[in-house]
Design a protein around this motif. Structure first.
Motif, PDB file in Angstrom:
ATOM      1  N   ALA A 157     -65.796 -55.362 -23.948  1.00 37.99           N
ATOM      2  CA  ALA A 157     -66.172 -55.617 -25.427  1.00 37.99           C
ATOM      3  C   ALA A 157     -66.364 -53.979 -26.014  1.00 37.99           C
ATOM      4  O   ALA A 157     -66.422 -52.997 -25.357  1.00 37.99           O
ATOM      5  CB  ALA A 157     -67.567 -56.198 -25.729  1.00 37.99           C
ATOM      6  N   VAL A 158     -66.067 -54.062 -27.446  1.00 35.23           N
ATOM      7  CA  VAL A 158     -66.264 -52.805 -27.936  1.00 35.23           C
ATOM      8  C   VAL A 158     -67.521 -53.285 -29.332  1.00 35.23           C
ATOM      9  O   VAL A 158     -67.241 -54.084 -29.849  1.00 35.23           O
ATOM     10  CB  VAL A 158     -64.830 -52.424 -28.644  1.00 35.23           C
ATOM     11  N   ILE A 159     -68.257 -52.191 -29.454  1.00 32.74           N
ATOM     12  CA  ILE A 159     -69.235 -52.311 -30.568  1.00 32.74           C
ATOM     13  C   ILE A 159     -68.846 -51.270 -31.535  1.00 32.74           C
ATOM     14  O   ILE A 159     -68.782 -49.946 -31.448  1.00 32.74           O
ATOM     15  CB  ILE A 159     -70.590 -51.771 -29.900  1.00 32.74           C
ATOM     16  N   ALA A 187     -60.845 -59.256 -24.428  1.00 33.23           N
ATOM     17  CA  ALA A 187     -61.596 -58.014 -24.948  1.00 33.23           C
ATOM     18  C   ALA A 187     -62.420 -58.613 -26.481  1.00 33.23           C
ATOM     19  O   ALA A 187     -61.768 -59.038 -27.214  1.00 33.23           O
ATOM     20  CB  ALA A 187     -60.749 -57.090 -25.312  1.00 33.23           C
ATOM     21  N   TYR A 188     -63.723 -58.579 -26.315  1.00 36.16           N
ATOM     22  CA  TYR A 188     -64.480 -59.027 -27.718  1.00 36.16           C
ATOM     23  C   TYR A 188     -64.765 -57.891 -28.356  1.00 36.16           C
ATOM     24  O   TYR A 188     -64.643 -56.605 -28.041  1.00 36.16           O
ATOM     25  CB  TYR A 188     -65.939 -59.611 -27.206  1.00 36.16           C
ATOM     26  N   GLY A 189     -64.904 -57.933 -29.644  1.00 37.56           N
ATOM     27  CA  GLY A 189     -65.210 -56.871 -30.741  1.00 37.56           C
ATOM     28  C   GLY A 189     -66.483 -57.344 -31.519  1.00 37.56           C
ATOM     29  O   GLY A 189     -66.387 -58.685 -31.959  1.00 37.56           O
ATOM     30  N   LEU A 190     -67.129 -56.496 -32.226  1.00 38.12           N
ATOM     31  CA  LEU A 190     -68.052 -56.840 -33.256  1.00 38.12           C
ATOM     32  C   LEU A 190     -68.193 -55.612 -34.210  1.00 38.12           C
ATOM     33  O   LEU A 190     -68.064 -54.502 -33.782  1.00 38.12           O
ATOM     34  CB  LEU A 190     -69.162 -57.514 -32.750  1.00 38.12           C
ATOM     35  N   SER A 358     -56.881 -57.065 -32.489  1.00 39.74           N
ATOM     36  CA  SER A 358     -56.349 -57.147 -31.083  1.00 39.74           C
ATOM     37  C   SER A 358     -57.592 -57.803 -30.332  1.00 39.74           C
ATOM     38  O   SER A 358     -57.374 -57.738 -29.164  1.00 39.74           O
ATOM     39  CB  SER A 358     -55.760 -55.856 -30.808  1.00 39.74           C
ATOM     40  N   VAL A 359     -58.723 -57.953 -30.840  1.00 34.67           N
ATOM     41  CA  VAL A 359     -59.951 -58.367 -29.910  1.00 34.67           C
ATOM     42  C   VAL A 359     -60.334 -59.773 -30.555  1.00 34.67           C
ATOM     43  O   VAL A 359     -59.941 -60.004 -31.842  1.00 34.67           O
ATOM     44  CB  VAL A 359     -61.154 -57.243 -30.178  1.00 34.67           C
ATOM     45  N   GLN A 360     -61.204 -60.546 -29.726  1.00 36.12           N
ATOM     46  CA  GLN A 360     -61.779 -61.631 -30.403  1.00 36.12           C
ATOM     47  C   GLN A 360     -63.157 -61.361 -31.072  1.00 36.12           C
ATOM     48  O   GLN A 360     -64.157 -60.854 -30.330  1.00 36.12           O
ATOM     49  CB  GLN A 360     -62.163 -62.378 -29.168  1.00 36.12           C
TER      50      GLN A 360
END
Length: 435
Positions: A157-159, A187-190, A358-360
């Motif tokens: 994940a990316v914050i 790959a998650y992102g928020l 490109s991330v969920q």
């Protein structure tokens, strides 16, 4: 409009005065900070004797540095315009000096200015916007995360901080890098909506990511991201990738802060390289204004403005084999064999089909799925989490029933009141009953 930056008021055989405006605050020059690195870059480039054989157009250079009392727009507003007369070229770091730089540039059309980490749109003719290739920052982090997560559950994940192009470039670069290193990884992102400290929101984000069983998280949210990574590394044993500086040095204090053993690496923005390169370009009279100059990865570490920090304590996970793969990725990125697939203007992904990301993406309002049980999770369902985390989340937000339904409380209070009256009556008439 693009303008060649020449030092109009300086003869070719003269001294050049270079002004560097540092970021404000009391801890501005401690080891590893942007200010400390920028200062070193100025010292490397602004020499008392400039060798003409290396293409320099001037005889010598004298450095001047300025540090405002605080990191606010107002702290720069008087400083930069007042010092512009003393310097032939001035450069400042970050967003907060931007208005003051523009004011000084408008009043000194024949003077040269530059700003780092801020992009003037539309451009200003005698200001160079100097940027790190932020998509490459996220891309490198994604490559590391993908390589490490291959054998650790395949979820990363990316914050992100505020949802804006500069942050989207890192977030979408991260997702693109993950796909190259680990095509089966998720790959998650928020977007947290902030770069500042927010303990309550940080806890919410940490729960979101642990619920999804991520094993590696990248910080693209500055102070907020660091706060959340400290939570994840100490409480959950999740591996962290820092950004900007070598966070193991600056934010985990050389390994003295809990969780430091889970800091894999950091994607460093090397202000020494950037400032040195900008000043050298000015002194060689080949810098241009009225546009944006980008600095990114390079196989020559001395010339690479973006680079990976050492593994420090995490060498057993960020192994020599992973480091070797990363060197190959950097080489391919440097020569154009690999590209991030991120649009600079919008920060959106150009390589994700119909999607701009490109991330969920996870929303901060996302709740754990009630259908999850037996501590099972799947790679395809964003809402599937372990039952232990569900129980923790439900108890953390449970509202006492008496606050939801006051009738039982009122009834109990009335009964107690009547009982007290009866007891008092017995006390009064009791002796007469006995007689």
């Amino acid at each position: 409009m693009t303008t060649t930056l020449t030092l109009a008021s300086v003869g070719s055989n003269s001294n050049v005065n270079i002004g560097l405006v540092l970021q404000g605050g009391p801890d501005g020059t401690k080891d590893g900070t942007q200010n400390a690195l920028a200062l070193q870059g100025l010292k490397d480039a602004c020499l008392s004797s400039l060798p003409s054989s290396s293409g320099y157009q001037y005889k010598s250079c004298t450095p001047h540095t300025y540090t405002p009392q605080s990191e606010t727009l107002g702290a720069y507003s008087g400083l930069i315009p007042s010092k512009s007369g003393e310097n032939d070229f001035m450069m400042a770091l970050g967003y907060y000096p931007s208005k003051a730089i523009q004011t000084a540039a408008n009043s000194n059309g024949n003077k040269l200015f530059a700003i780092v980490d801020f992009e003037f749109t539309p451009p200003v003719g005698n200001i160079a916007s100097v940027m790190f290739s932020e998509d490459q920052i996220g891309y490198l982090a994604g490559l590391v995360a993908g390589e490490v997560a291959k054998t650790r559950g395949g979820k990363v994940a990316v914050i992100g901080g505020v949802d804006q192009p500069s942050v989207r470039r890192q977030v979408n670069g991260f997702g693109s890098g993950v796909k190259i290193a680990c095509s089966t990884c998720i790959a998650y992102g928020l977007y947290s909506g902030t770069f500042e400290s927010d303990p309550k929101l940080s806890t919410t984000v940490a729960h979101l990511l642990t619920d999804r069983k991520v094993s590696v998280v990248f910080n693209a949210a500055s102070i907020f991201g660091t706060m959340t990574l400290k939570n994840l590394t100490t409480q959950q044993g999740i591996y962290a990738i820092g950004s900007g500086s070598d966070e193991w040095v600056t934010n985990w204090a050389y390994g003295s802060v809990p969780g430091s053993e889970h800091v894999l690496t950091s994607v460093q923005m090397d202000y020494t390289v950037l400032v040195r390169s900008v000043v050298q370009s000015v002194l060689k009279a080949n810098m241009t204004g009225g546009g944006t100059v980008f600095y990114g990865v390079n196989t020559d570490m001395r010339q690479s403005a973006i680079k990976l920090a050492p593994a420090h304590e995490a060498g057993g996970v960020y192994t020599k084999e992973v480091e070797e793969k990363m060197r190959g990725y950097v080489k391919d990125l440097t020569v154009g064999k690999l590209t991030t697939g991120v649009d600079h203007k919008s920060g959106d992904s150009r390589s994700s089909g119909s999607s701009s990301t490109s991330v969920q993406l996870l929303a901060l309002t996302d709740k754990p799925s009630s259908s999850a049980n037996n501590n099972k999770s799947t790679n395809s369902d964003d809402n599937t989490v372990s039952s232990s985390h569900q129980n923790h989340a439900s108890s953390a937000y449970k509202v006492p029933r008496l606050l939801l339904d006051p009738l039982p409380l009122l009834g109990g209070m009335l009964s107690l009141f009547i009982a007290c009256l009866v007891i008092q009556a017995i006390d009064l008439i009791g002796p007469w009953v006995v007689l």
